[in-house]
Design a protein around this motif. Structure first.
Motif, PDB file in Angstrom:
ATOM      1  N   GLY A 145       0.660  -1.391  -0.101  1.00 36.33           N
ATOM      2  CA  GLY A 145       0.157   0.122  -0.034  1.00 36.33           C
ATOM      3  C   GLY A 145       0.736   1.191  -0.227  1.00 36.33           C
ATOM      4  O   GLY A 145       0.598   2.385  -0.769  1.00 36.33           O
ATOM      5  N   PHE A 146       2.054   1.347   0.791  1.00 44.33           N
ATOM      6  CA  PHE A 146       2.682   2.358   0.777  1.00 44.33           C
ATOM      7  C   PHE A 146       3.302   2.806  -0.547  1.00 44.33           C
ATOM      8  O   PHE A 146       3.379   3.910  -0.905  1.00 44.33           O
ATOM      9  N   GLN A 147       3.932   1.676  -0.937  1.00 49.17           N
ATOM     10  CA  GLN A 147       4.668   2.072  -2.247  1.00 49.17           C
ATOM     11  C   GLN A 147       3.738   2.305  -3.540  1.00 49.17           C
ATOM     12  O   GLN A 147       4.003   3.217  -4.297  1.00 49.17           O
ATOM     13  N   VAL A 148       2.600   1.806  -3.273  1.00 52.58           N
ATOM     14  CA  VAL A 148       1.554   2.271  -4.311  1.00 52.58           C
ATOM     15  C   VAL A 148       1.294   3.875  -4.233  1.00 52.58           C
ATOM     16  O   VAL A 148       1.180   4.627  -5.444  1.00 52.58           O
ATOM     17  N   MET A 149       1.178   4.253  -3.086  1.00 50.64           N
ATOM     18  CA  MET A 149       1.067   5.828  -2.833  1.00 50.64           C
ATOM     19  C   MET A 149       2.300   6.601  -3.338  1.00 50.64           C
ATOM     20  O   MET A 149       1.906   7.624  -3.573  1.00 50.64           O
ATOM     21  N   SER A 150       3.526   5.823  -2.968  1.00 56.48           N
ATOM     22  CA  SER A 150       4.592   6.835  -3.173  1.00 56.48           C
ATOM     23  C   SER A 150       5.174   6.640  -4.513  1.00 56.48           C
ATOM     24  O   SER A 150       6.146   7.771  -4.823  1.00 56.48           O
ATOM     25  N   LEU A 151       5.095   5.479  -5.078  1.00 51.55           N
ATOM     26  CA  LEU A 151       5.932   5.150  -6.073  1.00 51.55           C
ATOM     27  C   LEU A 151       5.232   5.097  -7.517  1.00 51.55           C
ATOM     28  O   LEU A 151       5.596   5.681  -8.623  1.00 51.55           O
ATOM     29  N   ALA A 152       4.013   4.614  -7.218  1.00 47.67           N
ATOM     30  CA  ALA A 152       3.411   4.311  -8.477  1.00 47.67           C
ATOM     31  C   ALA A 152       2.551   5.351  -9.304  1.00 47.67           C
ATOM     32  O   ALA A 152       2.451   6.581  -8.406  1.00 47.67           O
ATOM     33  N   GLY A 153       2.639   5.488 -10.517  1.00 50.35           N
ATOM     34  CA  GLY A 153       2.040   6.515 -11.273  1.00 50.35           C
ATOM     35  C   GLY A 153       0.641   6.371 -11.524  1.00 50.35           C
ATOM     36  O   GLY A 153      -0.046   5.512 -11.642  1.00 50.35           O
ATOM     37  N   LEU A 154      -0.181   7.445 -11.962  1.00 53.54           N
ATOM     38  CA  LEU A 154      -1.431   7.245 -12.371  1.00 53.54           C
ATOM     39  C   LEU A 154      -2.459   6.549 -11.656  1.00 53.54           C
ATOM     40  O   LEU A 154      -3.046   5.678 -12.060  1.00 53.54           O
ATOM     41  N   ARG A 155      -2.308   6.328 -10.140  1.00 59.31           N
ATOM     42  CA  ARG A 155      -3.131   5.591  -9.437  1.00 59.31           C
ATOM     43  C   ARG A 155      -4.090   5.979  -9.409  1.00 59.31           C
ATOM     44  O   ARG A 155      -4.678   7.325  -9.297  1.00 59.31           O
ATOM     45  N   LYS A 187      -0.023  -1.847 -16.259  1.00 60.44           N
ATOM     46  CA  LYS A 187      -1.114  -1.499 -15.279  1.00 60.44           C
ATOM     47  C   LYS A 187      -1.428  -2.546 -14.450  1.00 60.44           C
ATOM     48  O   LYS A 187      -1.509  -3.789 -15.003  1.00 60.44           O
ATOM     49  N   HIS A 188      -1.744  -2.166 -13.107  1.00 59.57           N
ATOM     50  CA  HIS A 188      -1.976  -3.452 -12.262  1.00 59.57           C
ATOM     51  C   HIS A 188      -3.100  -3.009 -11.377  1.00 59.57           C
ATOM     52  O   HIS A 188      -3.502  -1.809 -11.211  1.00 59.57           O
ATOM     53  N   GLU A 189      -3.725  -3.972 -10.497  1.00 59.39           N
ATOM     54  CA  GLU A 189      -4.644  -3.561  -9.567  1.00 59.39           C
ATOM     55  C   GLU A 189      -4.444  -4.566  -8.300  1.00 59.39           C
ATOM     56  O   GLU A 189      -3.641  -5.593  -8.114  1.00 59.39           O
ATOM     57  N   LEU A 190      -4.372  -3.402  -7.020  1.00 58.41           N
ATOM     58  CA  LEU A 190      -3.896  -4.099  -5.685  1.00 58.41           C
ATOM     59  C   LEU A 190      -5.094  -3.839  -4.778  1.00 58.41           C
ATOM     60  O   LEU A 190      -5.584  -2.824  -4.761  1.00 58.41           O
ATOM     61  N   THR A 229      -5.783   0.955  -8.498  1.00 56.94           N
ATOM     62  CA  THR A 229      -5.429   0.643  -9.796  1.00 56.94           C
ATOM     63  C   THR A 229      -4.307   1.492 -10.074  1.00 56.94           C
ATOM     64  O   THR A 229      -4.208   2.754  -9.742  1.00 56.94           O
ATOM     65  N   PHE A 230      -2.872   1.122 -10.645  1.00 59.59           N
ATOM     66  CA  PHE A 230      -1.882   1.940 -10.864  1.00 59.59           C
ATOM     67  C   PHE A 230      -1.083   1.467 -11.906  1.00 59.59           C
ATOM     68  O   PHE A 230      -1.317   0.297 -12.477  1.00 59.59           O
TER      69      PHE A 230
END
Length: 374
Positions: free
Chosen positions: A94-104, A121-124, A112-113
């Motif tokens: 969760g933290f990396q999705v918020m801090s690293l991923a683009g266009l989430r 594109k991925h979904e977590l 989705t990010f």
């Protein structure tokens, strides 16, 4: 053998004990070196164990992107893949999705990010996070949560916390019954006591094997972090482990243990080693500084790591200035050894009932500063 926590001694709010897992015991308070992509950078697993580490941390977000969770499972799981037979904790991603991923895009279902690696594109979701961590085979699994960066409005922090609590419940259901593996809930709520207590109450009602304090060390400062820890641990069960995520500097760790935290992780000792920043009992030094160029003394004469046993500051300075790979290896080993030495000393001090004196000596040593130049 299942998962259990044996609290052995307390000194004030500080605690020492043992987390029992099928892959080995974890002595607490414990510092977990971070093996983001199935490796603690610049270290062999055997070397990490030699520093005294009982457990490593792996990262769901990075491993799901590369090499992929299904591939990891086909190769025998994370322990076999990286040759670390002892316990592993994986964060939820969760933290990396918020801090690293683009266009989430965040919804009730999940996130989705686009990958920061190749834009795919991925979904977590809570369910997918639990599936990935099961495929990795980690011993301690973290609930999927949302961690907003601070500062944030109370409304935003409250929204994220309550969403995380709903995701925690879904994580618990998706985790299912996995004997020998543990699931930890994550307390959120920023720096607001009422939100933290609401979060803790919700997590305890769901019921977990351990509890993490999340959403700190994200820009709020040490004073605010300690302010939260002054009351946060009192909201969590005394007979289960407490994990402070993403912390931190040596004095952060000591302050957290003083307030009742059992487990911590941070990239700082390994990242600092690669950039020439060295932690010693007399504070921090920068090996690239010219003052070390002709210094035949070790980094820290009390340290047992190979960098201090076998090499001079002058040589380590030369390696760093020459951009030699051995510099990262030796300085990372030293920093990880220093962190594990702190943990070992704190465990002993708590068991002997003299943690306050140990803490005073620790701060006095750091305040003294590095030894005088030759």
């Amino acid at each position: 053998m299942g998962f259990s926590f044996d609290l052995q001694a307390t000194d004030g709010s500080a605690r020492t004990g043992v987390i029992n897992t099928p892959r080995g015991d974890i002595r607490t308070p414990a510092f977990m070196p971070v093996g983001t992509a199935a490796t603690v950078k610049a270290m062999m697993p055997e070397s990490v164990r030699e520093t005294g580490a009982d457990i490593l941390l792996g990262n769901t977000y990075h491993l799901m992107l590369r090499p992929g969770a299904e591939r990891m499972a086909a190769l025998g799981g994370l322990h076999k893949f990286m040759n670390w037979p002892r316990p592993i904790l994986t964060d939820s991603g969760g933290f990396q999705v918020m801090s690293l991923a683009g266009l989430r895009k965040l919804t009730e279902k999940g996130v989705t990010f686009k990958s920061h690696i190749d834009g795919s594109k991925h979904e977590l979701t809570p369910e997918r996070s639990m599936e990935i961590q099961a495929l990795l085979g980690s011993d301690i699994v973290m609930c999927f949560d949302e961690c907003p960066a601070l500062p944030a409005t109370d409304e935003e922090v409250a929204r994220a916390m309550r969403l995380s609590m709903r995701w925690a419940e879904r994580s618990k259901v998706a985790f299912g019954d996995r004997p020998g593996h543990a699931l930890f809930g994550i307390m959120q709520g920023g720096v607001t006591q009422e939100l933290r207590e609401e979060s803790a109450k919700a997590l305890v009602e769901i019921g977990f094997d351990g509890y993490a304090v999340g959403g700190l060390a994200v820009g709020e400062g040490q004073e605010a972090m300690f302010g939260v820890l002054d009351y946060a641990c009192d909201s969590l069960p005394k007979d289960q482990p407490r994990y402070l995520m993403g912390v931190g500097k040596p004095d952060d760790i000591v302050g957290a243990v003083k307030r009742g935290i059992d487990m911590m992780d941070c990239v700082l000792p390994s990242r600092s080693g690669r950039t020439g920043q060295v932690f010693t009992r007399y504070g921090q030094l920068n090996i690239k500084n010219a003052r070390h160029m002709d210094d035949t003394r070790p980094l820290d004469e009390a340290c047992s790591c190979p960098a201090c046993r076998n090499y001079s500051r002058a040589y380590l300075h030369h390696l760093f200035r020459s951009q030699e790979i051995l510099s990262s290896m030796l300085l990372t080993w030293h920093n990880l050894q220093y962190y594990q030495d702190i943990m070992n000393e704190m465990r002993g001090a708590i068991a002997n009932g003299n943690f306050a004196q140990w803490e005073e000596n620790f701060h006095a040593g750091c305040a003294q500063g590095d030894i005088d130049p030759l």
